[in-house]
Design a protein around this motif. Structure first.
Motif, mmCIF file in Angstrom:
data_model
loop_
_atom_site.group_PDB
_atom_site.id
_atom_site.type_symbol
_atom_site.label_atom_id
_atom_site.label_comp_id
_atom_site.label_asym_id
_atom_site.label_seq_id
_atom_site.Cartn_x
_atom_site.Cartn_y
_atom_site.Cartn_z
ATOM 1 N N LEU A 57 0.831 -1.206 0.000
ATOM 2 C CA LEU A 57 0.000 0.000 0.000
ATOM 3 C C LEU A 57 0.866 1.258 0.000
ATOM 4 N N ASN A 58 1.914 1.251 -0.805
ATOM 5 C CA ASN A 58 2.780 2.428 -0.881
ATOM 6 C C ASN A 58 2.004 3.698 -1.215
ATOM 7 N N PHE A 59 0.949 3.577 -2.007
ATOM 8 C CA PHE A 59 0.192 4.750 -2.454
ATOM 9 C C PHE A 59 -1.050 4.983 -1.597
ATOM 10 N N GLY A 60 -1.082 4.320 -0.459
ATOM 11 C CA GLY A 60 -2.176 4.491 0.477
ATOM 12 C C GLY A 60 -3.373 3.628 0.126
ATOM 13 N N HIS A 61 -4.332 3.625 1.026
ATOM 14 C CA HIS A 61 -5.574 2.890 0.805
ATOM 15 C C HIS A 61 -6.463 3.673 -0.164
ATOM 16 N N ARG A 62 -6.949 2.961 -1.179
ATOM 17 C CA ARG A 62 -7.952 3.515 -2.102
ATOM 18 C C ARG A 62 -7.475 4.812 -2.762
ATOM 19 N N HIS A 63 -6.256 4.794 -3.300
ATOM 20 C CA HIS A 63 -5.770 5.974 -4.022
ATOM 21 C C HIS A 63 -6.756 6.315 -5.135
ATOM 22 N N PRO A 64 -7.213 7.565 -5.224
ATOM 23 C CA PRO A 64 -8.299 7.906 -6.169
ATOM 24 C C PRO A 64 -8.030 7.499 -7.614
ATOM 25 N N LYS A 65 -6.821 7.734 -8.114
ATOM 26 C CA LYS A 65 -6.526 7.378 -9.510
ATOM 27 C C LYS A 65 -6.560 5.862 -9.712
ATOM 28 N N LEU A 66 -6.055 5.138 -8.744
ATOM 29 C CA LEU A 66 -6.023 3.679 -8.875
ATOM 30 C C LEU A 66 -7.419 3.082 -8.765
ATOM 31 N N ILE A 67 -8.212 3.621 -7.857
ATOM 32 C CA ILE A 67 -9.589 3.133 -7.719
ATOM 33 C C ILE A 67 -10.394 3.441 -8.975
ATOM 34 N N ALA A 68 -10.231 4.629 -9.520
ATOM 35 C CA ALA A 68 -10.957 4.994 -10.753
ATOM 36 C C ALA A 68 -10.561 4.084 -11.908
ATOM 37 N N THR A 69 -9.275 3.802 -12.008
ATOM 38 C CA THR A 69 -8.797 2.903 -13.063
ATOM 39 C C THR A 69 -9.379 1.510 -12.900
ATOM 40 N N ALA A 70 -9.391 1.006 -11.650
ATOM 41 C CA ALA A 70 -9.939 -0.326 -11.397
ATOM 42 C C ALA A 70 -11.421 -0.384 -11.736
ATOM 43 N N HIS A 71 -12.179 0.633 -11.325
ATOM 44 C CA HIS A 71 -13.607 0.666 -11.633
ATOM 45 C C HIS A 71 -13.849 0.653 -13.142
ATOM 46 N N GLU A 72 -13.098 1.453 -13.844
ATOM 47 C CA GLU A 72 -13.278 1.530 -15.303
ATOM 48 C C GLU A 72 -12.983 0.185 -15.955
ATOM 49 N N GLN A 73 -11.911 -0.478 -15.498
ATOM 50 C CA GLN A 73 -11.552 -1.753 -16.097
ATOM 51 C C GLN A 73 -12.537 -2.848 -15.709
ATOM 52 N N LEU A 74 -13.059 -2.804 -14.479
ATOM 53 C CA LEU A 74 -14.057 -3.784 -14.050
ATOM 54 C C LEU A 74 -15.291 -3.752 -14.938
ATOM 55 N N ASP A 75 -15.616 -2.607 -15.474
ATOM 56 C CA ASP A 75 -16.785 -2.477 -16.333
ATOM 57 C C ASP A 75 -16.523 -2.943 -17.765
ATOM 58 N N GLY A 263 0.620 -3.631 -7.441
ATOM 59 C CA GLY A 263 -0.825 -3.809 -7.549
ATOM 60 C C GLY A 263 -1.629 -2.693 -6.914
ATOM 61 N N GLY A 264 -0.964 -1.660 -6.413
ATOM 62 C CA GLY A 264 -1.660 -0.495 -5.892
ATOM 63 C C GLY A 264 -2.533 -0.763 -4.680
ATOM 64 N N GLY A 265 -2.330 -1.895 -4.017
ATOM 65 C CA GLY A 265 -3.185 -2.238 -2.885
ATOM 66 C C GLY A 265 -4.572 -2.691 -3.303
ATOM 67 N N ILE A 266 -4.747 -3.015 -4.569
ATOM 68 C CA ILE A 266 -6.062 -3.386 -5.102
ATOM 69 C C ILE A 266 -6.084 -4.832 -5.593
ATOM 70 N N VAL A 267 -5.110 -5.213 -6.369
ATOM 71 C CA VAL A 267 -5.022 -6.568 -6.906
ATOM 72 C C VAL A 267 -3.584 -7.067 -6.756
ATOM 73 N N PRO A 268 -3.386 -8.380 -6.612
ATOM 74 C CA PRO A 268 -2.015 -8.895 -6.573
ATOM 75 C C PRO A 268 -1.378 -8.834 -7.956
ATOM 76 N N VAL A 300 -4.428 -1.469 -13.476
ATOM 77 C CA VAL A 300 -4.046 -0.847 -12.205
ATOM 78 C C VAL A 300 -2.538 -0.640 -12.138
ATOM 79 N N ALA A 301 -1.779 -1.657 -12.512
ATOM 80 C CA ALA A 301 -0.319 -1.573 -12.409
ATOM 81 C C ALA A 301 0.261 -0.537 -13.367
ATOM 82 N N THR A 302 -0.355 -0.361 -14.515
ATOM 83 C CA THR A 302 0.104 0.688 -15.436
ATOM 84 C C THR A 302 -0.061 2.061 -14.794
ATOM 85 N N GLU A 303 -1.174 2.259 -14.099
ATOM 86 C CA GLU A 303 -1.387 3.534 -13.406
ATOM 87 C C GLU A 303 -0.376 3.706 -12.275
ATOM 88 N N VAL A 304 -0.026 2.617 -11.595
ATOM 89 C CA VAL A 304 1.023 2.667 -10.574
ATOM 90 C C VAL A 304 2.339 3.135 -11.189
#
Length: 404
Positions: A57-75, A263-268, A300-304
């Motif tokens: 979690l180097n970028f903290g919990h639920r970093h806004p850019k990483l969460i937005a990227t994950a949401h977009e890709q999940l869809d 993995g931005g604290g989101i996915v391994p 997610v990792a690309t955004e990291v």
């Protein structure tokens, strides 16, 4: 005021203990939400997270850019397997290779998988390129290492908890003292295909090797035609105030082993990065993973990688790390025996006559700070790189309080 019989934590702890194998001994904290450097438990108590998922979690919990990227890709798309190519794959591999200064990337999932990948690649390179006789490849590692817990990896661990009762062990490894160039040189022979090291040993207590050791390892490997495999799974990606811990001494390995923060604290997400002369030995069918390099992970990792490409997190880690180490240094002789580390990463040796590391972490948790013990009276601090200066001061003050 909430009385004890109204708290949710005790019951949640009991349920967790009832239904899981006891391969961990977690603090009795049950987290239900988090943001930035802070987490909140099921009873509403907030804690400053000074472990950051062992750097995941180097970028903290639920970093806004990483969460937005994950949401977009999940869809859009989450998994294809490597039987096909997806539209996030090339960008991730290309941008991570650029960050590492290498020609190729091989994505996997976990840090242990990255280490296993490196071992397999090094052995094959040894047979096909160096000309080591079949079945005789050896790899030199350091005592005090922590590279994971698979059966192969624990075969060269010197931690009895990780190793004992899990044999028979995989042969082909030589263990030398960490930081000892003479011992390393003596362990290398014509069968040696690689040296596998952590530039800073995290699990051992954030142990930084002597100045000149890592450049010496690089020189030895070059002279002896041996691959230098750098396990930067915990130390890399901004943790130490540079992109990689090796950067502090201007050293480049033959292969980077990456994971956790990737993995931005989101996915391994894990990966190894090397040039074609090394990773090019692999052919289709020889190594892989169904989930390795999946679309969600790559997005997610690309955004990291893009967050790191700005250099902002590395600078922040260096500046705040200096503040942290100065403050911790002031506690040496006042309950602390020693402080080690680099950037926002510190290993702290508490006077064992005062308390164990576990007791220290329990007392810190009671005061709203989460940390992790290791090896007796040693604890580690590794807050997210988004932590604020005054939050670091808060953590140090809580440490001071439990020592007094």
């Amino acid at each position: 005021m909430i009385v004890d019989d109204m708290l949710l934590t005790p019951g949640a702890v009991r349920d967790a203990e009832r239904w899981t194998a006891h391969n961990y001994h977690p603090l009795p904290v049950v987290i239900s939400s988090a943001e930035g450097a802070w987490v909140t438990d099921v009873d509403g108590k907030r804690y400053l997270d000074c472990l950051a998922g062992y750097s995941a979690l180097n970028f903290g919990h639920r970093h806004p850019k990483l969460i937005a990227t994950a949401h977009e890709q999940l869809d859009r798309l989450t998994l294809t397997s490597r039987a096909f190519i997806h539209d996030q794959f090339a960008d991730f591999c290309h941008e991570l290779a650029d960050l590492c200064g290498t020609e190729l990337v091989l994505p996997m999932n976990t840090g242990a998988e990255a280490v296993e990948t490196a071992i397999k690649v090094a052995r094959k390179w040894g047979y096909q390129v160096k000309g080591v006789p079949a079945g005789q490849a050896t790899i030199v590692v350091a005592d005090g290492n922590f590279h994971g817990r698979t059966t192969t990896i624990i075969s060269f661990s010197t931690d009895p908890d990780a190793r004992n009762d899990f044999g028979p062990y995989t042969p082909g490894f030589r263990i030398v003292p960490y930081g000892d160039l003479t011992a390393l040189a003596e362990a290398i022979d014509e069968t040696t295909v690689a040296v596998l090291l952590e530039p800073i040993q995290g699990e051992q207590g954030v142990v930084v090797p002597p100045t000149g050791y890592l450049p010496g390892v690089r020189q030895l490997c070059t002279e002896q035609n041996v691959l230098f495999l750098a396990d930067e799974i915990q130390s890399g990606l901004g943790r130490t105030g540079a992109t990689f811990a090796l950067d502090h001494e201007g050293v480049k390995p033959d292969m980077y082993l990456l994971g956790k923060a990737l993995g931005g604290g989101i996915v391994p997400v894990s990966a190894v990065a090397a040039d074609k002369s090394v990773l090019g030995v692999l052919r289709p069918g020889e190594h892989g993973s169904t989930f390795g390099g999946n679309p969600l992970a790559c997005a997610v990792a690309t955004e990291v990688v893009r967050l790191l490409a700005t250099g902002d997190f590395q600078r922040r880690s260096a500046e705040l790390g200096a503040r942290l180490h100065t403050a911790l240094g002031g506690l040496v002789g006042e309950g602390l025996v020693a402080v080690r580390g680099r950037g926002l990463w510190a290993g702290i040796d508490i006077d064992p006559s005062l308390m164990t590391g576990r007791q220290a972490c329990e007392r810190l948790a009671a005061r709203g700070v989460l940390a992790k013990d290791t090896h007796g009276s040693t604890i580690r601090l590794a807050p997210p790189l988004v932590v604020e200066p005054e939050e670091l001061d808060f953590a140090v003050e809580q440490l001071r309080a439990i020592l007094s």
